[in-house]
Design a protein around this motif. Structure first.
Motif, PDB file in Angstrom:
ATOM      1  N   ILE A  16      44.534  47.665  42.501  1.00 29.68           N
ATOM      2  CA  ILE A  16      44.561  46.525  41.571  1.00 29.68           C
ATOM      3  C   ILE A  16      45.551  45.467  42.042  1.00 29.68           C
ATOM      4  N   LYS A  17      46.726  45.906  42.496  1.00 32.12           N
ATOM      5  CA  LYS A  17      47.728  44.938  42.943  1.00 32.12           C
ATOM      6  C   LYS A  17      47.300  44.264  44.241  1.00 32.12           C
ATOM      7  N   VAL A  18      46.644  44.986  45.118  1.00 33.33           N
ATOM      8  CA  VAL A  18      46.108  44.376  46.338  1.00 33.33           C
ATOM      9  C   VAL A  18      45.074  43.323  45.981  1.00 33.33           C
ATOM     10  N   ARG A  19      44.185  43.654  45.051  1.00 34.89           N
ATOM     11  CA  ARG A  19      43.141  42.717  44.651  1.00 34.89           C
ATOM     12  C   ARG A  19      43.743  41.457  44.035  1.00 34.89           C
ATOM     13  N   ASP A  20      44.753  41.642  43.179  1.00 35.01           N
ATOM     14  CA  ASP A  20      45.407  40.483  42.564  1.00 35.01           C
ATOM     15  C   ASP A  20      46.099  39.616  43.615  1.00 35.01           C
TER      16      ASP A  20
END
Length: 220
Positions: free
Chosen positions: A51-55
């Motif tokens: 999720i943090k990579v995607r954000d």
């Protein structure tokens, strides 16, 4: 690394910090031009959640620092010298037109705000991250654009930045280039403060093109 250990490590790093690390790795060549930024690889590389990579990637794409190819994913932009030159030429034309409004309508408070943004960029250039430099640069130019009275011209200026190449990543690789960009912001503010339209237009061309500003009395 277990899922629980990964989540614990990820909780200590925000998506903005991960985005800054991606930019740093692009600038130093650890992530090469054209390289695909697979989310599973970045998750492992930076020890964070998907999720943090995607954000982080979404954030970088909004700033034109990575490319997004529909149905394929994200990648490090490939340099395109011709497109960079053409975008710069059009920006000079449009910003020189906007300069007339800036000279006429900028208040003392506007000029003070622009000078503060120039100082913010200077601080980021010498003490901040690449990400901080990008943010400060965008804030300066956004303020300049918003002094233009034509809504259509403002939209074109902002749109051109969005459709341009992935600059400024890779644009300020040396201290000399950072010094040029820093001084360019202060030169723009000085020209506005003097209400000198020809000087402002010459400074715009120099700042965008990365060429020395013509000396007073010399043709630009």
């Amino acid at each position: 690394m277990s899922a629980s250990e990964l989540e614990t490590g990820a909780s200590r790093r925000s998506s903005d910090e991960i985005a800054q690390q991606i930019v740093t790795d692009i600038n130093k060549g650890a992530l090469s031009p054209g390289e695909w930024l697979k989310q599973i690889d970045l998750e492992r590389r930076y020890g964070c959640t998907r999720i943090k990579v995607r954000d982080a990637l979404t954030n970088l794409h909004s700033k034109r620092l990575v490319e997004h190819i529909p149905n394929r994913g994200y990648r490090v932009p490939m340099p395109d010298a011709q497109r960079l030159r053409e975008v710069g030429e059009v920006r000079v034309l449009l910003e020189c037109r906007a300069a007339a409004d800036v000279i006429e309508y900028a208040t003392d408070d506007d000029i003070a705000e622009l000078r503060q943004y120039a100082e913010d960029f200077q601080h980021a250039a010498y003490h901040g991250t690449s990400f901080a430099q990008i943010e400060a640069n965008f804030a300066f130019h956004s303020k300049f654009y918003n002094l233009c009275r034509s809504a259509v011209l403002r939209e074109l200026l902002f749109d051109l930045r969005q459709r341009g190449p992935a600059a400024p990543v890779g644009q300020w690789q040396t201290m000399f280039q950072l010094q040029q960009a820093t001084q360019g912001h202060f030169d723009l503010v000085d020209a506005i403060e003097r209400r000198d339209l020809p000087l402002l237009q010459a400074t715009i061309a120099s700042h965008i093109g990365g060429t020395p500003k013509p000396a007073p009395g010399q043709p630009d």
